[in-house]
Structure formats: C-alpha cells, structure tokens
Design an enzyme around this catalytic site. Structure first.
Site, PDB file in Angstrom:
ATOM      1  N   HIS A 173       0.844  -1.204   0.000  1.00  0.00           N
ATOM      2  CA  HIS A 173       0.000   0.000   0.000  1.00  0.00           C
ATOM      3  C   HIS A 173       0.872   1.245   0.000  1.00  0.00           C
ATOM      4  O   HIS A 173       1.737   1.421   0.857  1.00  0.00           O
ATOM      5  CB  HIS A 173      -0.923  -0.029   1.216  1.00  0.00           C
ATOM      6  CG  HIS A 173      -1.913  -1.151   1.151  1.00  0.00           C
ATOM      7  ND1 HIS A 173      -2.287  -1.906   2.226  1.00  0.00           N
ATOM      8  CD2 HIS A 173      -2.609  -1.627   0.082  1.00  0.00           C
ATOM      9  CE1 HIS A 173      -3.180  -2.815   1.842  1.00  0.00           C
ATOM     10  NE2 HIS A 173      -3.387  -2.672   0.541  1.00  0.00           N
ATOM     11  N   GLU A 213       1.866   3.737   2.955  1.00  0.00           N
ATOM     12  CA  GLU A 213       2.462   3.175   4.172  1.00  0.00           C
ATOM     13  C   GLU A 213       3.980   3.300   4.108  1.00  0.00           C
ATOM     14  O   GLU A 213       4.727   2.332   4.040  1.00  0.00           O
ATOM     15  CB  GLU A 213       1.970   1.737   4.350  1.00  0.00           C
ATOM     16  CG  GLU A 213       0.439   1.711   4.515  1.00  0.00           C
ATOM     17  CD  GLU A 213      -0.214   0.342   4.420  1.00  0.00           C
ATOM     18  OE1 GLU A 213       0.507  -0.676   4.395  1.00  0.00           O
ATOM     19  OE2 GLU A 213      -1.454   0.299   4.354  1.00  0.00           O
ATOM     20  N   HIS A 272       3.009  -3.749   6.692  1.00  0.00           N
ATOM     21  CA  HIS A 272       1.962  -2.765   6.421  1.00  0.00           C
ATOM     22  C   HIS A 272       1.954  -1.797   7.596  1.00  0.00           C
ATOM     23  O   HIS A 272       2.621  -2.007   8.597  1.00  0.00           O
ATOM     24  CB  HIS A 272       0.595  -3.451   6.329  1.00  0.00           C
ATOM     25  CG  HIS A 272       0.375  -4.232   5.079  1.00  0.00           C
ATOM     26  ND1 HIS A 272      -0.434  -3.806   4.063  1.00  0.00           N
ATOM     27  CD2 HIS A 272       0.874  -5.438   4.673  1.00  0.00           C
ATOM     28  CE1 HIS A 272      -0.445  -4.694   3.089  1.00  0.00           C
ATOM     29  NE2 HIS A 272       0.345  -5.707   3.425  1.00  0.00           N
ATOM     30  N   GLU A 316       1.417  -5.007  11.015  1.00  0.00           N
ATOM     31  CA  GLU A 316       0.893  -3.641  10.873  1.00  0.00           C
ATOM     32  C   GLU A 316       1.637  -2.791  11.892  1.00  0.00           C
ATOM     33  O   GLU A 316       1.323  -2.803  13.082  1.00  0.00           O
ATOM     34  CB  GLU A 316      -0.618  -3.617  11.164  1.00  0.00           C
ATOM     35  CG  GLU A 316      -1.460  -4.428  10.194  1.00  0.00           C
ATOM     36  CD  GLU A 316      -1.910  -3.617   8.979  1.00  0.00           C
ATOM     37  OE1 GLU A 316      -1.485  -2.462   8.835  1.00  0.00           O
ATOM     38  OE2 GLU A 316      -2.691  -4.166   8.173  1.00  0.00           O
TER      39      GLU A 316
HETATM   40 ZN   LIG Z   1      -1.449  -1.958   4.120  1.00  0.00          ZN
END
Ligand SMILES: [Zn+2]
Length: 386
Positions: free
Chosen positions: A147, A150, A269, A346
């Site tokens: 993504h 990020e 992420h 994350e």
């Molecule tokens: Zn992500």
C-alpha cells in the site's frame, strides 16, 4: 499554442488542488469487530485500529468530515504533511545501488517485475555469495509497501538491508544468517502508487491502473472476491482488480515466492500494532498440524514487537479476528497455495498513523521492528511447515 498553455495550466492547477487536499484522521469507537466491517461497507477508508480503546481511525477528506458526525467521533486531527526524508522510487533505487556497490559480496539487486507505468520493482538478495553453504540456501522473503501511503514500511525494509550488511563483520549472529540463508527484501512493491503519493495524493493506497488503481493486497488468486473482504467498485480503496492476480505487483511477488520457496514471508503494512496470520475469510483457519506451529510463531513474533507507547506488545490474530474479512490478501495465497508461513505486521500505532514525523519516529520504529524479523531468522532452522 494558447490552448496547450491553457491545458497545461489547468493540469498544473488540478495537481495543486489535489496536493492541497486536506485529510483528517477521525477516530470512532466500536464495540464488536463486526462494526468495523460495517464502517467499511459504508465506503469509509479504514486507516487502522487502536485495540487499547477499541477505536477505528478513518481517513476522510475535509468535504467528507460531515458524513462521520453520526459515528460518535472520539477525536479528529489533520493528517500531517509527508516528510521529505521518506523515499520516493528514484531515491530508493539509488540507495539500493549504493548498497550493492558498497557490499558486493553481500548484496545483489534484482528487478522482479515492472509496474504499469514501467518502474522496476526492486528486490535485493542478502547473502554471503562466497559462503560454503550449498545452494539452494533456505530463504526468507520480506516485503513492504503493498500500500503506497504506508511509507514507514519501506524504512523498515531499508533498515534490514542496512543492519545485515553493516554488522556482517562484527556480529557473529548476522554473519551466521548471511552465510546460511538468502534474505530477500522487496522494499517498495508498489512504486507507481508511491510516486502518486509524492506527486498528487499523500493518502493514496492502491497502484495506479487506469487512474483509479487496484488494491494489490486484495488481488492475489486465493479466495479472490470471496467473502466481501474487498470491493468490485473501481474507485473503492479496496478494489480487487479486474481478475485475480491481474496486477504486475501481485505477479512479481507470486513469481518470487514460487521461485525461492521461502520458509517465511514477512509483509510490512501500517498501522495498528498487530500481527496477522491466515486466513482472511471467516471462519477459515489454518488446519492442523500446521496450526500449532503457525499460531505459536505468530504469537511469539507479536510478543517481540513493543508498541509505540513503549509498553505492551503487538497482538496476533486473523484479519477477521482483529479487523474485518480480507479476501485476495497476500498471506492467504502464500500459505494456501505455496505453504509459506506468512505474516502481516501492521507497524506503528494510531497516534502515528501512516506517515509519522520522520525525525521523531523513523529510528525508533525500525529499531522496534528488529526483534521481530530477527526472531524469524532465528527460527529458520527450527521445525516449520515446509
Ligand atoms: Zn497496508
């Protein structure tokens, strides 16, 4: 000529307007995880969660702030500007060339694919080329920036490269890893999206196919579009793409994994301070006998990662335990199709968001991630699922 000038001026103006777009993080409470899914079903862009106070952060534009009024807003703040020290695709490439030049025995750079806009998707292989360990060496694959927004994830990937090269001579543990294993690092899987983050839209998440983009982490050919864990609508932030595995970024990762057959895949992420393991569609779980070792490894990995607050550690679970259903995600494909033990980390907490102040958070974040990836390297020789 005049028309061209007008067109150019209009485009420049549009660019400025997009850059000037104000975004806000809006924090709203939730009681059950199912409510997080409902927020997403309303078309809201879910940025991350905070398990400390059971809240979800949404990214909304100034115009859409009003639409969040009925959600019981706990707090909101404007998204900070993106610090120049974060890397764009050109700076990242230059950096990787430098590592390869400075550590020719330890670093090899390889393009694993080309994006829609023709950018190389770079991987580096970290291993001592002259060690006596017989090929093929056991491998681990780390990826970052599925993504685009990020940006801290790429910093963590760079830190892995930096740490393993600069400490090879002095740290026996690092020497042993580099002599024995191949550590593949993909620091910026989505360079087109990242370019758009710099040029147009700091909160851009997807790649840039057709201008609307595909969510690369909903495009993998495993449970693709199966459980309402993505969107079929092109302008959604979780658009799954025109067909499964259609995107060059997805293909690049799949080809790499199929080729090197790693024992582990670690996919960075941001944010939420959680570790996610398969599967993304409720109620599917990792079957026995793999489950025991898989879940144990996830829990231990999470326990190594200290939260930004400085106390407590990350929490481990499936996406639907912790967030919402996810279909077509990378880790499901990694394990479901290739039997690779794969985890999403994350990183960073909701106070930091996607693009924390670089001076304040870059070094502490990458340092706090070290015990995690080092733990997996320590587990390379332990029993696994392959
Ligand atoms: Zn992500």
């Amino acid at each position: 000529m005049k028309q061209w000038l007008f067109l150019a001026a209009s485009i420049a103006l549009m660019g400025n307007q997009a850059l000037a777009q104000k975004y806000f993080y809006v924090e709203v409470p939730f009681k059950a995880v199912s409510e997080v899914g409902e927020l997403r079903a309303r078309g809201l862009d879910i940025a991350g969660i905070n398990l400390e106070n059971n809240s979800v952060s949404l990214v909304v534009t100034e115009n859409d702030l009003r639409a969040t009024r009925d959600l019981g807003v706990l707090s909101f703040r404007e998204v900070d500007r993106l610090d120049e020290e974060y890397k764009n695709p050109i700076e990242l490439e230059a950096l990787l060339i430098d590592y390869e030049k400075n550590f020719p025995d330890l670093v090899r750079r390889e393009s694993i694919g080309k994006s829609h806009q023709g950018r190389d998707i770079w991987a580096v292989v970290l291993t001592q080329k002259h060690s006596k360990v017989q090929a093929p060496k056991k491998a681990m694959v780390v990826d970052a920036m599925h993504h685009a927004r990020e940006v801290m994830t790429t910093e963590v990937a760079i830190d892995i490269i930096d740490y393993l090269t600069k400490n090879y001579e002095t740290e026996p543990k690092v020497r042993n890893w580099m002599d024995t294993y191949e550590i593949w690092v993909v620091p910026m899987l989505n360079p087109d999206g990242n370019n758009k983050v710099w040029e147009e839209d700091t909160m851009w998440r997807k790649n840039t196919l057709g201008g609307y983009g595909v969510d690369v982490n909903r495009n993998y050919p495993y449970s693709w579009g199966k459980c309402n864990g993505s969107s079929g609508f092109q302008f959604s932030d979780t658009y799954r793409g025109p067909s499964e595995g259609s995107e060059p970024e997805t293909k690049a990762m799949m080809e790499l994994i199929s080729r090197v057959q790693p024992k582990f895949n670690l996919s960075f992420h941001s944010y939420s301070e959680i570790v996610i393991y398969p599967f993304g569609c409720e109620p599917q779980t990792v079957p026995e006998p793999d489950a025991q070792i898989y879940l144990k490894t996830a829990k231990e990995l999470a326990s190594k990662l200290v939260r930004d607050s400085g106390s407590g550690s990350y929490k481990a679970g499936t996406a639907y335990d912790l967030l919402y259903n996810v279909d077509g995600g990378s880790i499901d494909w990694m394990y479901g199709k290739e039997k690779v033990m794969s985890f999403v980390v994350e990183l960073n907490g909701s106070s930091q968001g996607f693009q924390p102040n670089y001076q304040k958070w870059r070094d502490s974040t990458v340092k706090r991630q070290r015990p995690g990836w080092m733990y997996l390297l320590d587990q390379m020789a332990a029993p696994g699922i392959k």
